[in-house]
Write a protein that holds these residues in place. Structure first.
Motif, mmCIF file in Angstrom:
data_model
loop_
_atom_site.group_PDB
_atom_site.id
_atom_site.type_symbol
_atom_site.label_atom_id
_atom_site.label_comp_id
_atom_site.label_asym_id
_atom_site.label_seq_id
_atom_site.Cartn_x
_atom_site.Cartn_y
_atom_site.Cartn_z
ATOM 1 N N LEU A 181 0.810 -1.216 0.000
ATOM 2 C CA LEU A 181 0.000 0.000 0.000
ATOM 3 C C LEU A 181 0.844 1.267 0.000
ATOM 4 O O LEU A 181 0.675 2.134 -0.839
ATOM 5 N N TYR A 182 1.754 1.388 0.959
ATOM 6 C CA TYR A 182 2.599 2.588 0.985
ATOM 7 C C TYR A 182 3.788 2.366 1.903
ATOM 8 O O TYR A 182 3.848 1.384 2.644
ATOM 9 N N SER A 183 4.726 3.313 1.833
ATOM 10 C CA SER A 183 5.937 3.225 2.652
ATOM 11 C C SER A 183 6.278 4.592 3.227
ATOM 12 O O SER A 183 6.070 5.618 2.570
ATOM 13 N N VAL A 184 6.789 4.579 4.458
ATOM 14 C CA VAL A 184 7.206 5.807 5.146
ATOM 15 C C VAL A 184 8.574 5.564 5.778
ATOM 16 O O VAL A 184 8.796 4.521 6.407
ATOM 17 N N PRO A 185 9.510 6.508 5.641
ATOM 18 C CA PRO A 185 10.848 6.299 6.199
ATOM 19 C C PRO A 185 10.958 6.684 7.664
ATOM 20 O O PRO A 185 10.197 7.507 8.177
ATOM 21 N N TRP A 186 11.935 6.076 8.318
ATOM 22 C CA TRP A 186 12.406 6.546 9.609
ATOM 23 C C TRP A 186 13.380 7.699 9.372
ATOM 24 O O TRP A 186 13.958 7.812 8.283
ATOM 25 N N PRO A 187 13.602 8.536 10.359
ATOM 26 C CA PRO A 187 14.677 9.532 10.232
ATOM 27 C C PRO A 187 16.034 8.847 10.094
ATOM 28 O O PRO A 187 16.184 7.668 10.434
ATOM 29 N N PRO A 188 17.036 9.563 9.608
ATOM 30 C CA PRO A 188 18.382 8.994 9.467
ATOM 31 C C PRO A 188 18.885 8.397 10.780
ATOM 32 O O PRO A 188 18.646 8.940 11.857
ATOM 33 N N GLN A 189 19.594 7.286 10.656
ATOM 34 C CA GLN A 189 20.019 6.511 11.819
ATOM 35 C C GLN A 189 21.307 7.056 12.442
ATOM 36 O O GLN A 189 22.255 7.408 11.737
ATOM 37 N N GLY A 190 21.330 7.098 13.783
ATOM 38 C CA GLY A 190 22.505 7.571 14.511
ATOM 39 C C GLY A 190 22.982 6.539 15.519
ATOM 40 O O GLY A 190 22.290 5.566 15.821
ATOM 41 N N LEU A 191 24.153 6.770 16.059
ATOM 42 C CA LEU A 191 24.813 5.831 16.970
ATOM 43 C C LEU A 191 24.614 6.261 18.422
ATOM 44 O O LEU A 191 24.930 7.401 18.785
ATOM 45 N N TYR A 192 24.117 5.338 19.244
ATOM 46 C CA TYR A 192 23.916 5.570 20.670
ATOM 47 C C TYR A 192 24.941 4.747 21.453
ATOM 48 O O TYR A 192 25.058 3.527 21.233
ATOM 49 N N THR A 193 25.657 5.392 22.359
ATOM 50 C CA THR A 193 26.634 4.678 23.180
ATOM 51 C C THR A 193 26.645 5.237 24.604
ATOM 52 O O THR A 193 26.194 6.359 24.852
ATOM 53 N N LYS A 194 27.216 4.450 25.499
ATOM 54 C CA LYS A 194 27.394 4.906 26.874
ATOM 55 C C LYS A 194 28.688 5.692 27.034
ATOM 56 O O LYS A 194 28.797 6.566 27.882
#
Length: 318
Positions: free
Chosen positions: A131-144
């Protein structure tokens, strides 16, 4: 007379509303889910109530990996799935999750236009209508802890959510662990994972500031979700109602792409406001990640065959 009455009864039953279920993997407040709720509302209104869809968010009806199989076998009429989750079935679904193939919304849209015909064809052959597609925002790196190069990532337990992120972890010397979005906080709290690459929106959904200190805005890729319907359910509709459904899907797609861009900026602000350090990655880290991306696109081209290579070249404009 009895036959006439029976025929009238059958006609009236056929005219009754179809009550469908839709399985989605993300929480109610997530912009993908909110967009879907608007979509099904418009479908109900446009069909005069002949199609009513109950949305089950957060994996409450089926876990994410089971949603598409459930649509395929008719257990549920509609569903939302991360496109790249199907990479093991067909590598064409993986292209939007390979690092640095598409890192802007303009590039992501061009890539989608190249991918969509093959995605639609593959799904339809398996009893599913795209039916349709929607993107996520650009991916980033999460760390401690701070990360200045790929060397700083080695040995970490890394949250994987599709085959591409699992392969990325392997190439960077990390240990991939499959964790769905809903389970991220617990996975970090129990030490199952120590780092992840995901969108700012998912970081807000999972309250990443409770378990991570740094967000590196690497804009590594822009993955897409897709909304699908079982072919049997779709073909049970009148031509009028099918068109109403498709028109609502087109509006949902246009609205969703705009929402994604709006949500990126809002989520980045929220991460910073909650005390996370939203930082620009070092040149060395970016160089290391892009090197891995180059390896992954070469691997992908070997896996996907002539049709997939044609899609990639079309995206590149070659």
């Amino acid at each position: 007379m009895k036959r006439i009455l029976a025929g009238l009864l059958a006609f009236s039953l056929g005219a009754l509303a179809q009550t469908w279920n839709m399985a989605t993997p993300y929480p109610p407040a997530n912009f993908h889910t909110q967009n879907i709720l608007q979509f099904v509302k418009e479908v109900e209104e446009a069909t005069g109530g002949r199609i009513k869809v109950t949305v089950h968010p957060g994996g409450s009806l089926f876990p994410h990996p089971q949603i598409l199989p459930a649509v395929r076998n008719g257990q549920v009429q509609m569903g939302e799935v991360l496109m790249s989750l199907l990479a093991n079935e067909n590598p064409i679904f993986n292209l939007d999750s390979i690092p640095f193939v598409a890192t802007s919304y303009e590039e992501a849209w061009r890539l989608y236009q190249a991918q969509r015909p093959e995605v639609e064809k593959w799904l339809l052959q398996r009893g599913v209508v795209f039916l349709y597609s929607v993107p996520w925002p650009p991916q980033g790196l999460y760390t401690k802890k701070p990360v200045n190069s790929a060397q700083d990532l080695k040995g970490l337990r890394f949250r994987a959510y599709n085959p591409a992120t699992a392969r990325l972890a392997e190439l960077l010397g990390m240990a991939p662990v499959q964790v769905e979005a809903a389970d991220i906080p617990q996975a970090f709290a129990t030490g199952i994972v120590e780092a992840m690459i995901t969108s700012p929106v998912t970081g807000v959904d999972s309250q990443a500031w409770d378990f991570a200190r740094y967000f590196y805005d690497i804009k590594a890729w822009i993955p897409k979700n897709m909304v699908v319907i079982g072919r049997r359910a779709f073909e049970s509709l009148s031509s009028q109602d099918r068109e109403a459904l498709l028109q609502a899907a087109r509006r949902a797609e246009e609205r969703g792409w705009k929402l994604s861009q709006e949500q990126e900026a809002k989520a980045l602000q929220t991460l910073a406001a909650k005390g996370m350090q939203v930082v620009k990655p070092s040149p060395q880290l970016m160089a290391d990640l892009k090197k891995v991306g180059q390896t992954m696109i070469l691997e992908w081209q070997r896996q996907v065959g002539a049709t997939g290579v044609k899609v990639y070249r079309q995206y590149l404009g070659r």
